[in-house]
Design a protein around this motif. Structure first.
Motif, PDB file in Angstrom:
ATOM      1  N   THR A 197      -9.628   5.280  11.194  1.00 27.23           N
ATOM      2  CA  THR A 197      -8.918   5.092  12.547  1.00 27.23           C
ATOM      3  C   THR A 197      -9.936   4.853  13.640  1.00 27.23           C
ATOM      4  N   THR A 238      -6.039   1.272  12.901  1.00 24.77           N
ATOM      5  CA  THR A 238      -5.874   1.922  11.657  1.00 24.77           C
ATOM      6  C   THR A 238      -6.240   0.791  10.587  1.00 24.77           C
ATOM      7  N   VAL A 242       0.813  -1.305   0.025  1.00 25.00           N
ATOM      8  CA  VAL A 242      -0.029  -0.163   0.207  1.00 25.00           C
ATOM      9  C   VAL A 242       0.728   1.396   0.121  1.00 25.00           C
ATOM     10  N   ASN A 243       1.586   1.274   0.783  1.00 23.99           N
ATOM     11  CA  ASN A 243       2.795   2.316   1.015  1.00 23.99           C
ATOM     12  C   ASN A 243       3.612   2.585  -0.202  1.00 23.99           C
ATOM     13  N   LYS A 285       2.183   9.460  -5.664  1.00 24.46           N
ATOM     14  CA  LYS A 285       2.816  11.278  -5.315  1.00 24.46           C
ATOM     15  C   LYS A 285       3.819  11.438  -6.362  1.00 24.46           C
ATOM     16  N   PHE A 306      -7.445   4.052  -1.870  1.00 23.61           N
ATOM     17  CA  PHE A 306      -7.386   3.623  -0.613  1.00 23.61           C
ATOM     18  C   PHE A 306      -8.193   4.644   0.326  1.00 23.61           C
ATOM     19  N   TYR A 307      -8.836   4.099   1.272  1.00 23.23           N
ATOM     20  CA  TYR A 307      -9.303   5.181   2.269  1.00 23.23           C
ATOM     21  C   TYR A 307      -8.816   4.560   3.548  1.00 23.23           C
ATOM     22  N   ARG A 308      -8.787   5.618   4.663  1.00 22.86           N
ATOM     23  CA  ARG A 308      -7.988   5.129   5.897  1.00 22.86           C
ATOM     24  C   ARG A 308      -8.758   5.415   6.817  1.00 22.86           C
ATOM     25  N   VAL A 313      -6.833   8.356   1.270  1.00 18.88           N
ATOM     26  CA  VAL A 313      -5.166   8.532   1.231  1.00 18.88           C
ATOM     27  C   VAL A 313      -4.982   9.351   0.314  1.00 18.88           C
ATOM     28  N   GLN A 314      -5.467   9.205  -0.966  1.00 20.46           N
ATOM     29  CA  GLN A 314      -5.172  10.187  -2.012  1.00 20.46           C
ATOM     30  C   GLN A 314      -6.185  11.102  -2.487  1.00 20.46           C
ATOM     31  N   ASP A 362      -6.556   0.313   6.411  1.00 21.46           N
ATOM     32  CA  ASP A 362      -6.463   0.691   4.982  1.00 21.46           C
ATOM     33  C   ASP A 362      -7.636   0.001   4.116  1.00 21.46           C
ATOM     34  N   VAL A 388       1.079   4.161  -2.895  1.00 29.08           N
ATOM     35  CA  VAL A 388       0.719   5.736  -2.644  1.00 29.08           C
ATOM     36  C   VAL A 388       1.936   6.607  -2.924  1.00 29.08           C
TER      37      VAL A 388
END
Lengths: 105, 322
Positions: free
Chosen positions: B237, B279, A32-33, A40, B233-235, B218-219, B281, A36
């Motif tokens: 928490t 949290t 995921v990271n 960016k 993605f959605y985050r 997320v974006q 994702d 992302v």
């Protein structure tokens, strides 16, 4: 559901492959990271980050968080055939002249 | 039997007159005298049942007239009244006669039988009317039962309709009911051997005032080619100490673009459980159909917004917006 015979609006359909199970154990957090970060860097253009998308989906399938599917079926390869052009200029206030039929370009 | 009746009467009657010779002007007297004169003729009169029509032909009238004293008239009047009373109640109280003495019983029986055989027209009409009324009454009762049964049936159906409708919706999916699907249709590959221009997809996540957790994309946006499978993605928490179960729904703007937005897999319409202080994702895999570039209605669409809303589902299964 009745959309008043408006053919532009179709009834909502469920997702093709259903709902994603939640990744509580963070097994695919790494991918995921990576994805992302790729977004960016590339000004959030998804076609340049297809590899990371594939990696994430693969991770999900390996950890039993997603139904197994061939990567080809998603259609990642088809994207390469496309020719990218400029979006045509569209005037939202374009007048409608009665009786004059516009044909598709 | 009749001789005994006659003998009872003769005790109080002066000997100068004989019972068989009494004549009255009143119509009921005919019944009485006919009964008295029966000791010689037509014994069958005594045996005629209640339902038979009166046999006036067996009427016997005395041939000779005699003098009648006042005492006799009063005494006979009493007897007549007694007989009439007995006749009116004879159909119901036949069993009650058994309680009387033997003498009285026989006398009453005799008189009853006499009365039954010689029923007048008025009394017959009365009896038939009563029977008719009784029949009507029974018919009315029957109809009332049917109507009551129909009312109860309809009431029961209206109560049963609620779960039945739920089952019907679940099976047929009528009106957009969410159904569980065991098998998924094979994925369709879109033909992209054509000219395309990118479309910008923006992501929003909405929350309400009472927010036990944070829910953000997320974006903010992604530039997408039609026909390309895209991951977003959605985050979320969970800031509380309790595990929360939530259900998400989504919305597409502009509305025309909704039919061209295909979700391959998402996290909507399914209960998601988030543990305390966790949290998560949540991914969305979607494709914008290439037809959006060709369709007349969707001309000019360059931006599509996907907005998610999370609802909290409590233990009772109700939804509260978070």
């Amino acid at each position: 559901m009745n959309f008043a015979h408006n053919s532009a609006i179709k009834a909502p359909t469920p997702p093709d492959k259903g709902s994603f199970p939640l990744d509580h154990d963070k097994e695919c957090m790494e991918t995921v990271n990576q994805y992302v970060n790729c977004l960016k860097e590339n000004n959030y253009q998804s076609r340049l980050c297809m590899e990371f998308t594939k990696q994430y989906l693969k991770c999900r399938m390996d950890n039993n968080l997603m139904a197994k599917e061939e990567m080809d079926n998603f259609g990642f390869e088809e994207v390469k055939k496309a020719t990218i052009i400029e979006a045509p200029k569209h005037n939202p206030n374009e007048p409608i002249i009665a009786g004059l039929r516009k044909r598709n370009q | 039997m009749f001789s005994r009746t006659v003998s009872l009467l003769s005790k109080s009657i002066p000997k100068s007159t004989t019972p068989s010779s009494f004549i009255y002007k009143r119509p009921s007297s005919f019944i009485f005298t006919a009964g008295l004169n029966n000791n010689n003729n037509n014994v069958s009169n005594n045996l005629i049942s209640l339902n038979q029509k009166p046999i006036l032909s067996t009427f016997n009238t005395t041939s000779s007239n005699s003098n009648i004293s006042i005492k006799d008239t009063l005494f006979l009047k009493d007897i007549l009244m007694n007989n009439q009373r007995l006749y009116s109640s004879s159909s119901n109280n036949n069993s009650n006669e058994n309680k009387n003495n033997n003498n009285e019983k026989e006398k009453q029986e005799n008189d009853n039988n006499n009365k039954k055989t010689f029923e007048t027209a008025e009394e017959r009409i009365k009896r038939e009317r009563e029977e008719y009324n009784q029949k009507l009454h029974e018919k009315n009762k029957e109809i009332a039962m049917y109507v009551l049964a129909a009312i109860i049936t309809v009431l029961g159906l209206s109560y049963a309709a609620v779960p039945l409708y739920r089952v019907f919706c679940r099976v047929t999916g009528f009106g957009g009911t969410v159904r569980e699907q065991d098998e998924f249709e094979p994925m369709v590959k879109r033909n992209l051997d054509r000219k395309v221009y990118p479309i910008k997809v923006t992501f929003t996540a909405s929350t309400a005032n009472k927010i036990p957790w944070t829910f953000v994309p997320v974006q903010k946006s992604i530039e997408v080619l039609p026909g390309e499978p895209v991951l977003a993605f959605y985050r979320a928490t969970n800031n509380t100490d309790k595990a929360i179960i939530g259900v998400a729904t989504y919305n597409i703007t502009p509305q025309k673009a909704g039919s061209f937005f295909t979700k391959i897999q998402c996290f909507c319409f399914d209960e998601q459980r988030i543990n305390p202080h966790e949290t998560i994702d949540m991914p969305v895999l979607f494709v914008v159909e290439p037809e959006i570039l060709d369709d007349k209605n969707s001309r000019g669409i360059t931006t599509i917004t996907l907005s998610y809303t999370f609802f909290k589902s409590n233990d009772k299964g109700e939804l509260e917006e978070i």
